[in-house]
Enzyme design. Structure first.
Site, short mmCIF file in Angstrom:
data_model
loop_
_atom_site.label_atom_id
_atom_site.label_comp_id
_atom_site.label_asym_id
_atom_site.label_seq_id
_atom_site.Cartn_x
_atom_site.Cartn_y
_atom_site.Cartn_z
N ASP A 98 -10.04 -12.46 -25.72
CA ASP A 98 -10.84 -11.32 -26.15
C ASP A 98 -10.92 -11.26 -27.68
O ASP A 98 -11.99 -11.17 -28.27
CB ASP A 98 -10.30 -10.00 -25.58
CG ASP A 98 -8.80 -9.80 -25.83
OD1 ASP A 98 -8.13 -10.69 -26.40
OD2 ASP A 98 -8.29 -8.73 -25.45
N ASP A 101 -5.91 -11.90 -33.41
CA ASP A 101 -5.46 -10.99 -34.47
C ASP A 101 -4.47 -11.77 -35.35
O ASP A 101 -4.89 -12.51 -36.23
CB ASP A 101 -4.83 -9.78 -33.76
CG ASP A 101 -4.42 -8.66 -34.68
OD1 ASP A 101 -4.66 -8.75 -35.88
OD2 ASP A 101 -3.86 -7.66 -34.20
N ARG A 163 -11.94 -0.17 -21.61
CA ARG A 163 -12.34 -1.56 -21.39
C ARG A 163 -13.79 -1.66 -20.90
O ARG A 163 -14.45 -2.66 -21.09
CB ARG A 163 -11.44 -2.22 -20.34
CG ARG A 163 -10.00 -2.44 -20.78
CD ARG A 163 -9.29 -3.34 -19.79
NE ARG A 163 -7.85 -3.31 -19.89
CZ ARG A 163 -7.12 -4.03 -20.74
NH1 ARG A 163 -7.72 -4.82 -21.59
NH2 ARG A 163 -5.81 -3.93 -20.75
P1 5GP Z 1 -2.40 -11.70 -31.65
O1 5GP Z 1 -1.31 -12.41 -30.94
O2 5GP Z 1 -3.50 -12.59 -32.13
O3 5GP Z 1 -1.88 -10.81 -32.75
O4 5GP Z 1 -2.97 -10.63 -30.64
C1 5GP Z 1 -3.85 -10.91 -29.65
C2 5GP Z 1 -3.92 -9.81 -28.63
O5 5GP Z 1 -3.62 -8.52 -29.18
C3 5GP Z 1 -5.33 -9.72 -28.11
O6 5GP Z 1 -5.53 -10.63 -27.03
C4 5GP Z 1 -5.43 -8.26 -27.71
O7 5GP Z 1 -4.93 -8.09 -26.41
C5 5GP Z 1 -4.53 -7.54 -28.71
N1 5GP Z 1 -5.32 -7.03 -29.84
C6 5GP Z 1 -5.37 -7.51 -31.10
N2 5GP Z 1 -6.21 -6.78 -31.86
C7 5GP Z 1 -6.72 -5.82 -31.05
C8 5GP Z 1 -7.67 -4.75 -31.25
O8 5GP Z 1 -8.24 -4.50 -32.32
N3 5GP Z 1 -7.94 -3.97 -30.16
C9 5GP Z 1 -7.36 -4.16 -28.94
N4 5GP Z 1 -7.71 -3.34 -27.96
N5 5GP Z 1 -6.47 -5.16 -28.72
C10 5GP Z 1 -6.16 -5.98 -29.76
#
Ligand code: 5GP
Length: 181
Positions: A98, A101, A163
């Site tokens: 999705d 981050d 969602r």
């Molecule tokens: P990462 O491991 O890259 O920090 O995080 C990835 C996961 O964190 C994504 O798959 C998602 O589930 C959640 N996430 C990161 N940023 C956002 C955001 O702005 N909104 C939401 N709802 N989930 C996020």
């Protein structure tokens, strides 16, 4: 505070054209290779469902569900809640996310799937927050880069809600106390 949609970052039409563009890139690279698109639950389901309907060639889908790393953010340790069901060795895998981050989840998933001896591995993410990256991880197909804001909709949640919004939005406080914290 309670949460309300404060701003629409990408509307339905903009998301539709983003999906078409990404699908065209994937078609160019994978037509005839019968790729397996692996959706990372739950945030990617809306994007995956839209994406595969734009891909008019042979493919299969599978899913993986991993725990959030809250509490272990610095280590990037991720727990598998539900694993894929197909034998992925020798297959062309496209991980469908999705949003990317920090990149920690993705870097764990890339290593996990590389161990399964695929013919190739690539990542396709609907959204990307490049300013938030703490680990350098490749993302081959990116729908839309967005600013460092918490977004919901188009599969993304806040406490499992929002969602189903057909657009991507930024949440704001409505000024009321929220007792469900
Ligand atoms: P990462 O491991 O890259 O920090 O995080 C990835 C996961 O964190 C994504 O798959 C998602 O589930 C959640 N996430 C990161 N940023 C956002 C955001 O702005 N909104 C939401 N709802 N989930 C996020």
């Amino acid at each position: 505070m309670g949460k309300v949609v404060a701003d629409i970052l990408l509307n339905e039409q903009e998301i539709k054209s983003m999906v078409k563009r990404v699908a065209a890139e994937i078609k160019r690279d994978y037509e005839g290779k019968k790729p397996v698109l692996v959706g990372v639950l739950r945030g990617s389901v809306v994007f995956l469902a839209d994406l595969i309907r734009e891909l008019d060639f042979e493919l299969t889908i599978d899913f993986i569900s991993v725990s959030s790393y809250s509490g272990t953010k610095s280590t990037g340790v991720v727990r598998i809640i539900k694993d894929t069901e197909q034998d992925l060795s020798g297959k062309h895998i496209i991980l469908v996310e999705d949003i990317v981050d920090t990149g920690l989840t993705l870097s764990y998933l890339r290593a996990l799937f590389m161990d399964r001896m695929p013919a190739s591995l690539a990542v396709c993410s609907a959204f990307d927050k490049p300013d938030c990256r703490t680990v350098d991880v490749p993302v081959e197909y990116i729908g839309q880069a967005i600013p460092d804001k918490f977004v919901v909709g188009y599969g993304l949640d806040y406490k499992q809600e929002y969602r189903n919004l057909p657009y991507l939005a930024i949440l704001g406080d409505d000024g009321k106390e929220d007792n469900n914290e």
